[in-house]
Design a protein around this motif. Structure first.
Motif, PDB file in Angstrom:
ATOM      1  N   LEU A 599       0.860  -1.176   0.000  1.00  0.00           N
ATOM      2  CA  LEU A 599       0.000   0.000   0.000  1.00  0.00           C
ATOM      3  C   LEU A 599       0.902   1.234   0.000  1.00  0.00           C
ATOM      4  O   LEU A 599       1.718   1.411   0.912  1.00  0.00           O
ATOM      5  N   ALA A 600       0.755   2.047  -1.009  1.00  0.00           N
ATOM      6  CA  ALA A 600       1.570   3.266  -1.082  1.00  0.00           C
ATOM      7  C   ALA A 600       1.097   4.272  -0.039  1.00  0.00           C
ATOM      8  O   ALA A 600      -0.092   4.558   0.082  1.00  0.00           O
ATOM      9  N   VAL A 601       2.066   4.801   0.702  1.00  0.00           N
ATOM     10  CA  VAL A 601       1.762   5.741   1.781  1.00  0.00           C
ATOM     11  C   VAL A 601       2.747   6.902   1.728  1.00  0.00           C
ATOM     12  O   VAL A 601       3.946   6.705   1.509  1.00  0.00           O
ATOM     13  N   GLU A 602       2.231   8.113   1.911  1.00  0.00           N
ATOM     14  CA  GLU A 602       3.073   9.291   2.078  1.00  0.00           C
ATOM     15  C   GLU A 602       2.836   9.834   3.483  1.00  0.00           C
ATOM     16  O   GLU A 602       1.696   9.850   3.972  1.00  0.00           O
ATOM     17  N   SER A 603       3.889  10.277   4.140  1.00  0.00           N
ATOM     18  CA  SER A 603       3.723  10.794   5.498  1.00  0.00           C
ATOM     19  C   SER A 603       4.648  11.968   5.744  1.00  0.00           C
ATOM     20  O   SER A 603       5.697  12.107   5.104  1.00  0.00           O
ATOM     21  N   VAL A 613       2.342  15.909  15.244  1.00  0.00           N
ATOM     22  CA  VAL A 613       1.262  15.677  14.285  1.00  0.00           C
ATOM     23  C   VAL A 613       1.836  14.958  13.071  1.00  0.00           C
ATOM     24  O   VAL A 613       2.796  15.430  12.448  1.00  0.00           O
ATOM     25  N   LEU A 614       1.240  13.826  12.773  1.00  0.00           N
ATOM     26  CA  LEU A 614       1.656  13.008  11.645  1.00  0.00           C
ATOM     27  C   LEU A 614       0.548  13.036  10.595  1.00  0.00           C
ATOM     28  O   LEU A 614      -0.605  12.722  10.896  1.00  0.00           O
ATOM     29  N   THR A 615       0.866  13.439   9.385  1.00  0.00           N
ATOM     30  CA  THR A 615      -0.078  13.393   8.274  1.00  0.00           C
ATOM     31  C   THR A 615       0.243  12.170   7.428  1.00  0.00           C
ATOM     32  O   THR A 615       1.396  11.989   7.009  1.00  0.00           O
ATOM     33  N   PHE A 672      -5.111  11.123   6.650  1.00  0.00           N
ATOM     34  CA  PHE A 672      -5.342  11.083   8.088  1.00  0.00           C
ATOM     35  C   PHE A 672      -4.426  12.081   8.799  1.00  0.00           C
ATOM     36  O   PHE A 672      -3.279  12.304   8.393  1.00  0.00           O
ATOM     37  N   ARG A 673      -4.953  12.616   9.867  1.00  0.00           N
ATOM     38  CA  ARG A 673      -4.147  13.428  10.784  1.00  0.00           C
ATOM     39  C   ARG A 673      -4.044  12.641  12.093  1.00  0.00           C
ATOM     40  O   ARG A 673      -5.069  12.258  12.679  1.00  0.00           O
ATOM     41  N   ILE A 674      -2.837  12.379  12.523  1.00  0.00           N
ATOM     42  CA  ILE A 674      -2.613  11.619  13.751  1.00  0.00           C
ATOM     43  C   ILE A 674      -1.884  12.514  14.739  1.00  0.00           C
ATOM     44  O   ILE A 674      -0.781  13.002  14.458  1.00  0.00           O
ATOM     45  N   GLU A 675      -2.519  12.740  15.871  1.00  0.00           N
ATOM     46  CA  GLU A 675      -1.931  13.569  16.924  1.00  0.00           C
ATOM     47  C   GLU A 675      -1.396  12.681  18.036  1.00  0.00           C
ATOM     48  O   GLU A 675      -2.093  11.785  18.517  1.00  0.00           O
ATOM     49  N   ILE A 676      -0.165  12.929  18.448  1.00  0.00           N
ATOM     50  CA  ILE A 676       0.468  12.158  19.519  1.00  0.00           C
ATOM     51  C   ILE A 676       0.824  13.108  20.652  1.00  0.00           C
ATOM     52  O   ILE A 676       1.532  14.108  20.442  1.00  0.00           O
TER      53      ILE A 676
END
Length: 718
Positions: A599-603, A613-615, A672-676
Motif C-alpha cells: 500500500l503506497a503511503v506518504e507521510s 502531528v503526523l499526516t 489522516f491526521r494523527i496527533e500524539i
C-alpha cells in the motif's frame, strides 16, 4: 425445538450435558456491514453463544428519541446470529457498566431519576420502557419462536457495583426479572452476575475473572492473580473482594453450576493503569477455571469495537461522570481475541485450543466431578508448589474412572518454580502417568482412560484437541516427557504406531484409526473444517480462516497479508480452486494460498505545541483490507479524518504498535491526521505501564516506525 436447562453441575442441551463457550461482542460498537463476518469469526474460534449488552445510552441518548438504526440495529444483529446458526444471550441491563458513559444510563435518566438502581417506582417506570422497546426489536427471535435467543441477563453486578444489598436487592432483581418477562422475554435461561456480593434474585448466577485489574487505583505491579490457581472459590478477588471461600456469594453454590460470563478475553486499559493481556494470560486463566470445575467459558470481550458517535456527548467512561477511570473516547479494542477491527490475535488461538476440545468432548467433561488435592496451593503468592487438579467420573459400562489431570505452572508477570521428573498420579482414579518435567510457563491438561474410537487410551502426555469423523483423533504436545522435549514437528500415524512416549493404549481393539500429534504452535493455528459432504479435515495455517455454510457447501475464507502455507489432513482428492499443492509433510498435504502486496503511503511530521502531528496519505485499494501501523512513543494518539475523530490509542509500550485497518473508512484514498501527546517522565508516579521507555529528558513524543500493507482474501469452496 432445542431445549435448554441446568442442574447443580452443568447446563443441558436437548437433554445432554453441555459445556459451551460464550463470547461477548457489542453490536453498537461495531459496523453493521461487518456483523456477519464478525459472528462467523467468533464461531470459527469456537464460540457457541453470542452475548451482547443492550447499552441504553446508545439507543435513547435523548429521552423518548429511540435510535435502532445502523450499528444500533439490534434486530438486524439478531437476524445475523440466527443466519450464522448461533445462539444468543441478550444482556438487557438496565445498568451494564461496559466501560461506557454512566454505565450505560442516559444523562437524562440520572437527572430524572437520581435514585436510579433503587426500588423507586419512577425508575422502574423508565426501565419498563427500555425493556418494552428492546423486546420490540427482538420480537419473534426468542427460542420458542425458532429464534437464537436462549437466555437473558438481568442487570449487572447489582449489589456489588452500586445498587442495593440484602433483601431489598433481591426484591429489586426479582422485580426486574418479572418486568422482563412481562415485556415478552420468555427464554429458558435467566442469568445474573454473581461475584463480589452481587445479588441474583434466584437467577442462574454467572461469574467472572480477569488476568489483571485496569480499574485498580494502584500504579505498581499488583499481587499474583488467584485466577491462575485451582480452587473451589468462584469469586475473582480482583472484581469481587478479598473474601474467604464462598464469602461474598449470595447464592447457594451447591444448587447452581459453575458458569462464567466475564472471563476477561483481554483487558481494556485506562489512562492510569495499562496492563497488557497476552495470549497465555488468557489461556492459563481458562485452564485454571476448567480445572476448578467451571462448565461454561464465557469471555468478555471476545470481539473488540469502537464507541459510536454520541449526539450530546462522547460515550466513553470517564472521571467527569463520576467513574474512577478514564477510557479512550473511541477505542474499545480490549485486546480481545478478535480486536477492534476484527483481526485475531494470540488469544484467539489459545481459546480455540479449549473450544475445539469442548465441541467434541465437552459433554463428557461437563459430567465429571472436580477433585482439587489438599496439597494444591490456594494462595497465588505461592510460586513454588505445583498446581494440579483432577476432573473425572466413573464409567458405568466398564467401571473405570475416566477424566483429566490439569497442571498450571503459569502465573502472569511472575516466574514459577520448575518441577522435574513429576509423576502425576491419583490413587482414587487408579492412574499413574509417566514422569514429566513441568517448567515455568507450562500449562496443560492430560486425559486418562480416554476413548479413542473403541480403544482405551490409558493415559497420554499429549492433550486432545478434536476428532475427525471418529477416524482420526487430534492431540497436541503440551507436556514435556521427563528429560525430553516437546514434539518437534506435527505428524500423522496409525494408532498401532503411535508414539509410545506420549500415548499408552490398552490393547488395541480397533485399528485403522489415525493419531495426529501437533506441536503446540500448530495447534494454536488449527481449524476443524467440515465439508458440505460431511467429511472433516484439520487445517493448520497462520492466515485468518473462517467458515461459512451456504446452500449445502462450505466456503473457507482466508485473510492474509502474504502468501502462506496451509497444512491439511486428509489430503484433497481434488484440490479446490484457491489452493495450490506444494508437498507432503509427515502425513499432511501442504498447500499455499494468498498473495502479498504493498500500500503506497506518504507521510510527514510536524510539531504543534507539545503534540507531534503526523499526516498520512494512503492510496485507494481493491484488496480485502489495508492497514497502517504506527509504532509511537507518547502518552496517547488520536486518528482524525475530515476533522472527525475516528479512533484513538493509549500507549502501552513500544512492543505494541497501533495498527489501523482502513476498509471501514472506505477503500478510496485517505488523508489522516494523527496527533500524539507526549509521555512525561513524571507520569511514572501516577500511571502504570508495564515497560517504561528510557527517558533522556522530561518527555517523549516520537514516531518510531510507520508501516503499511494490504490484506488479501481467498475463498475456497469445499
Amino acid at each position: 425445538m432445542t431445549s435448554y436447562s441446568f442442574d447443580s453441575k452443568s447446563l443441558f442441551k436437548d437433554g445432554k450435558r453441555w459445556f459451551p463457550v460464550m463470547g461477548e461482542i457489542h453490536y453498537s460498537r461495531y459496523p453493521e456491514q461487518y456483523w456477519k463476518e464478525a459472528v462467523l469469526k467468533m464461531k470459527e474460534g469456537g464460540v457457541d453463544v453470542i452475548s451482547s449488552y443492550v447499552i441504553w445510552i446508545h439507543h435513547e441518548e435523548e429521552e423518548n428519541k429511540w435510535d435502532w438504526s445502523g450499528c444500533r440495529n439490534l434486530r438486524k444483529f439478531v437476524e445475523v446470529i440466527k443466519e450464522c446458526g448461533m445462539s444468543m444471550l441478550l444482556r438487557i441491563g438496565p445498568w451494564v457498566h461496559a466501560e461506557v458513559r454512566n454505565g450505560g444510563f442516559p444523562d437524562w435518566l440520572l437527572k430524572k431519576c437520581p435514585d436510579a438502581r433503587t426500588n423507586s417506582e419512577a425508575y422502574f417506570a423508565e426501565v419498563k420502557k427500555l425493556y418494552e422497546a428492546t423486546f420490540e426489536q427482538v420480537k419473534g427471535f426468542m427460542l420458542k419462536d425458532g429464534g437464537p435467543i436462549i437466555g437473558v441477563q438481568i442487570e449487572n453486578e447489582f449489589g456489588h457495583c452500586g445498587g442495593l444489598w440484602g433483601e431489598e436487592g433481591e426484591l429489586h432483581m426479582k422485580r426486574l426479572t418479572q418486568m422482563a418477562k412481562d415485556a415478552g422475554f420468555d427464554v429458558p435461561l435467566y442469568t445474573a452476575t454473581g461475584w463480589g456480593g452481587a445479588v441474583t434474585g434466584g437467577l442462574l448466577p454467572v461469574m467472572g475473572g480477569y488476568c489483571e485489574a485496569p480499574w485498580d487505583p494502584r500504579v505498581t505491579e499488583i499481587e499474583p492473580s488467584v485466577n491462575y490457581v485451582f480452587t473451589y472459590e468462584r469469586n475473582d478477588h480482583g472484581i469481587g473482594s478479598d473474601y474467604g471461600l464462598g464469602e461474598g456469594i449470595t447464592f447457594d453454590m451447591n444448587k447452581f453450576p459453575y458458569l462464567t460470563a466475564e472471563l476477561g478475553g483481554g483487558l481494556q486499559v485506562t489512562y492510569k493503569r495499562r496492563p497488557v493481556a497476552r495470549g497465555k494470560d488468557i489461556g492459563g486463566m481458562s485452564l485454571a477455571k476448567m480445572g476448578s470445575g467451571c462448565n461454561l467459558l464465557g469471555y468478555y470481550m471476545y470481539h473488540g469495537g469502537c464507541n459510536p458517535e454520541g449526539k450530546l456527548t462522547t460515550l466513553e467512561e470517564n472521571t467527569s461522570t463520576g467513574s474512577i477511570n478514564d477510557l479512550p473516547v473511541k477505542n474499545y479494542d480490549f485486546r480481545a481475541p478478535l480486536g477492534e477491527y476484527g483481526k485475531p490475535n494470540a488469544t484467539y488461538g489459545e481459546i480455540k485450543l479449549y473450544s475445539l476440545f469442548l465441541h467434541d468432548f465437552g459433554e463428557f467433561m461437563a459430567g465429571t466431578d472436580t477433585y482439587i488435592p489438599e496439597e494444591n496451593p490456594v494462595d497465588a503468592d505461592n510460586l513454588t508448589a505445583l498446581r494440579t487438579s483432577w476432573r473425572y467420573s466413573e464409567c458405568k459400562a466398564c467401571g473405570k474412572k475416566k477424566g483429566f489431570v490439569f497442571v498450571n505452572n503459569y502465573q502472569r508477570r511472575y516466574k514459577m518454580a520448575d518441577h522435574r521428573n513429576v509423576v502425576l498420579k491419583n490413587a482414587d482414579a487408579g492412574v499413574d502417568f509417566n514422569a514429566v518435567d513441568v517448567l515455568d510457563g507450562d500449562m496443560f491438561f492430560l486425559p486418562f482412560n480416554f476413548s479413542v474410537g473403541k480403544n482405551n487410551l490409558a493415559w497420554s502426555l499429549a492433550t486432545p484437541l478434536c476428532s475427525l469423523n471418529e477416524k482420526a483423533f487430534v492431540f497436541y504436545s503440551a507436556a514435556r516427557p521427563a528429560g525430553k522435549f516437546f514434539a518437534g514437528e506435527s505428524s500423522v500415524r496409525d494408532i498401532t504406531d503411535a508414539d509410545k512416549t506420549l500415548y499408552c493404549f490398552d490393547k488395541i481393539e480397533s485399528a485403522g484409526i489415525k493419531i495426529i500429534t501437533l506441536t503446540r504452535d500448530d495447534a494454536l493455528n488449527a481449524h476443524k473444517v467440515k465439508a458440505g459432504c460431511g467429511k472433516e479435515f484439520i487445517f493448520i495455517t497462520d492466515a485468518a480462516l473462517y467458515q461459512e455454510n451456504l446452500d449445502g457447501k462450505t466456503l473457507l475464507h482466508f485473510e492474509t497479508e502474504k502468501e502462506c502455507e496451509v497444512k491439511v489432513y486428509p489430503a484433497f482428492e481434488n484440490i479446490p480452486a484457491g489452493l495450490e499443492y506444494v508437498r507432503n509433510e509427515n502425513g499432511f498435504a501442504v498447500y499455499k494460498t494468498g498473495a502479498s502486496g504493498k500500500l503506497a503511503v506518504e507521510s510527514s511530521e510536524k510539531t504543534e505545541g507539545e503534540k507531534l502531528v503526523l499526516t498520512v496519505k494512503t492510496e485507494a485499494f481493491e484488496s480485502e483490507d489495508a492497514f497502517i501501523e504506527i509504532n509511537y512513543t507518547g502518552n496517547c494518539a488520536r486518528l482524525y479524518e475530515g476533522g472527525m475523530l475516528k479512533d484513538d490509542s493509549i500507549y502501552i509500550g513500544e512492543e505494541f504498535p497501533w495498527r489501523i485497518y482502513l476498509k471501514r473508512f472506505g477503500k478510496g484514498a485517505h488523508e489522516f491526521r494523527i496527533e500524539i501527546d507526549p509521555l512525561l517522565a513524571s507520569q511514572k508516579t501516577v500511571n502504570f505501564i508495564e515497560t517504561w521507555p528510557d527517558f533522556a529528558g522530561d518527555s517523549l513524543c516520537r514516531v518510531n516506525s510507520l508501516l503499511s500493507g494490504l490484506e488479501t482474501s481467498v475463498t475456497v469452496e469445499l
